[in-house]
Write a protein that holds these residues in place. Structure first.
Motif, short mmCIF file in Angstrom:
data_model
loop_
_atom_site.label_atom_id
_atom_site.label_comp_id
_atom_site.label_asym_id
_atom_site.label_seq_id
_atom_site.Cartn_x
_atom_site.Cartn_y
_atom_site.Cartn_z
N ALA A 24 -30.44 -10.76 0.76
CA ALA A 24 -30.92 -9.61 1.54
C ALA A 24 -32.32 -9.88 2.09
CB ALA A 24 -30.92 -8.35 0.68
N PHE A 25 -33.15 -10.53 1.30
CA PHE A 25 -34.51 -10.87 1.74
C PHE A 25 -34.46 -11.81 2.94
CE2 PHE A 25 -38.27 -13.56 1.67
CZ PHE A 25 -39.29 -12.63 1.60
N ASP A 26 -33.62 -12.86 2.85
CA ASP A 26 -33.50 -13.82 3.95
C ASP A 26 -32.95 -13.16 5.21
OD1 ASP A 26 -34.47 -15.86 2.38
OD2 ASP A 26 -32.49 -16.56 1.75
N PHE A 27 -32.09 -12.15 5.04
CA PHE A 27 -31.55 -11.44 6.19
C PHE A 27 -32.63 -10.59 6.87
CE2 PHE A 27 -29.85 -7.40 7.78
CZ PHE A 27 -29.01 -7.85 8.79
N LEU A 28 -33.44 -9.92 6.08
CA LEU A 28 -34.43 -9.00 6.63
C LEU A 28 -35.69 -9.69 7.16
CD1 LEU A 28 -34.21 -6.21 3.89
CD2 LEU A 28 -33.44 -6.01 6.26
N LEU A 29 -36.07 -10.80 6.55
CA LEU A 29 -37.35 -11.44 6.87
C LEU A 29 -37.53 -11.72 8.36
CD1 LEU A 29 -39.95 -12.50 5.54
CD2 LEU A 29 -38.85 -14.74 5.40
N PRO A 30 -36.58 -12.38 9.04
CA PRO A 30 -36.80 -12.65 10.47
C PRO A 30 -36.73 -11.42 11.35
CG PRO A 30 -34.61 -13.36 9.80
CD PRO A 30 -35.31 -12.96 8.55
N ARG A 31 -36.16 -10.33 10.84
CA ARG A 31 -36.00 -9.11 11.63
C ARG A 31 -37.15 -8.14 11.47
NH1 ARG A 31 -31.29 -11.20 10.17
NH2 ARG A 31 -29.51 -11.11 11.61
N LEU A 32 -37.96 -8.34 10.44
CA LEU A 32 -39.04 -7.40 10.15
C LEU A 32 -40.38 -8.12 10.09
CD1 LEU A 32 -37.24 -5.35 7.33
CD2 LEU A 32 -37.28 -4.87 9.78
#
Length: 430
Positions: A157-165
């Motif tokens: 979940a962290f890897d998914f959110l990192l580039p988006r936020l």
């Protein structure tokens, strides 16, 4: 008053996905689903979301108010679907009441926070498909969704959110701690390496107690042996990356210096030492520099030095404002060289001015001033070079691990090195 037997029949239908029974009950009383509540003030849609019954949610799509009802924990059915990880149910609930994506439960969390805390990447994909704004909301003590992912060990979940936020990468909570501080506190060693290498987080950032992530890591690992310290070799980072990290502070200082020099050079040009003639005569015009008539040779040196200082300052300002040096060593060296030329030239201009306004000063002493400026500049550069050589030699010989850790090339290098040692000497994956 709805009979208990009907309530239980409706509950079982919602729990088991019994469409036929639900259709029969709704045919008898279309308002039944709006009248019945179960434990924790949950309605039929809460029950269907809890058990992942997409068909029941689909049948109740015209009862949009059910999607807005709150249970005793202020949770909507979408909160429950986000926690359970059923994408289809969450998608249908979101279409029924999209505004509930922003609603918070008693723990001050919206459905995006719940999905992040539970590590449900597919749910996050669906919830953030149209708008990332709900993920920007803070939770208890100012923590972000990235803080939640780290705290609950959900790297996917962290890897998914990192580039988006991107705006939240360097965000601090109410304790002044970034996600790097939290990763250190939660012993997420592999994640620490990723954060330092992949993001712009400054390892020198301090929390409200004045501690960096590196200091927290050293305090939490007091048993690192002297033998392990020998393994603390700074990870090599390309020189352009190091320059890019240092450049913002360097450029700010340089900008102040060159703007001041440009101002001094401009002022000297319009108000030369000795002043200007106030009236026209046969030998000069009003506004001409007195120095040009009284010290013509010295005036030429003054004008050349002043023009050089002004032009080199303008060049430096141009390079810094276009941000070219931040990624290119060549442009950075040019800007630094231009600044040094500005400093040397304004010094010569100052010397020429002193000779005009001070009595009994010979023009030939300007050569001595130029020599002094050159010698002092070279001496400072030589001192910096010698200091770095001695510093590197000292770091190789020191055996105290706290001293070594605090003096390695950069905080990022040191943090990466210590994490690398702990990973190689520990059986734990984190």
């Amino acid at each position: 008053m709805v009979p208990e037997s009907i309530k239980m029949k409706l509950y079982d239908a919602a729990k088991n996905g019994d469409i036929a029974t639900l259709a029969e009950l709704l045919q008898r009383d279309p308002n039944l689903v709006a009248e019945v509540l179960y434990a924790r003030s949950r309605n039929v849609l809460h029950i269907a979301a809890m058990h992942g019954q997409e068909s029941i949610v689909e049948m109740l799509k015209f009862h949009a108010q059910l999607a807005r009802d709150l249970d005793s924990q202020n949770s909507t059915p979408l909160h429950i679907a986000a926690a359970r990880g059923n994408v289809a149910v969450a998608s249908r609930l979101l279409s029924m009441a999209p505004e509930t994506l922003w609603w918070r439960d008693v723990h001050d969390m919206n459905p995006v926070h719940i999905a992040s805390m539970c590590g449900n990447v597919l749910i996050l994909t669906e919830l953030l498909r149209l708008d990332h704004s709900p993920a920007m909301e803070r939770v208890h003590r100012g923590q972000t969704v990235l803080h939640l992912c780290i705290k609950h060990r959900h790297k996917a979940a962290f890897d998914f959110l990192l580039p988006r936020l991107g705006e939240l990468i360097c965000a601090k909570d109410d304790d002044g701690e970034t996600i790097l501080h939290l990763a250190v506190r939660c012993n997420r060693l592999t994640l620490i390496k990723d954060l330092v290498e992949r993001t712009q987080i400054d390892p020198q950032t301090q929390n409200s107690l004045g501690k960096t992530a590196l200091q927290i890591l050293i305090e939490s690992k007091p048993d690192i042996s002297r033998d392990h310290i020998q393994m603390l070799k700074p990870l090599k980072i390309p020189s352009t990356n190091k320059i890019s990290k240092v450049f913002p502070n360097l450029s700010d200082t340089t900008m102040v210096v060159v703007v001041l020099i440009a101002t001094m050079a401009f002022q000297a040009a319009i108000s030369p030492p000795g002043g200007v003639w106030q009236e026209d005569t046969t030998s000069h015009k009003a506004g001409d520099a007195v120095m040009a008539s009284s010290h013509p040779k010295l005036y030429k040196h003054f004008v050349r030095a002043n023009n050089t200082a002004f032009v080199s300052s303008i060049i430096t300002i141009f390079l810094i404002t276009t941000r070219q040096p931040s990624g290119r060593i060549f442009f950075l060296l040019i800007s630094l060289l231009a600044m040094w030329v500005s400093l040397a030239s304004i010094s010569v201009s100052y010397g020429a001015s002193i000779m005009v306004v001070s009595p009994n000063t010979k023009t030939q002493s300007l050569v001595v001033l130029i020599i002094i400026v050159v010698v002092v500049s070279l001496g400072i550069i030589g001192f910096i070079f010698a200091y770095n050589i001695i510093r590197e030699w000292y770091l190789r010989r020191t055996s105290d691990h706290h001293t070594a850790l605090q003096r390695l090339e950069t905080p990022a290098d040191t943090l990466l090195s210590l994490v690398d040692v702990i990973l190689r000497t520990s059986d734990r994956p984190y």
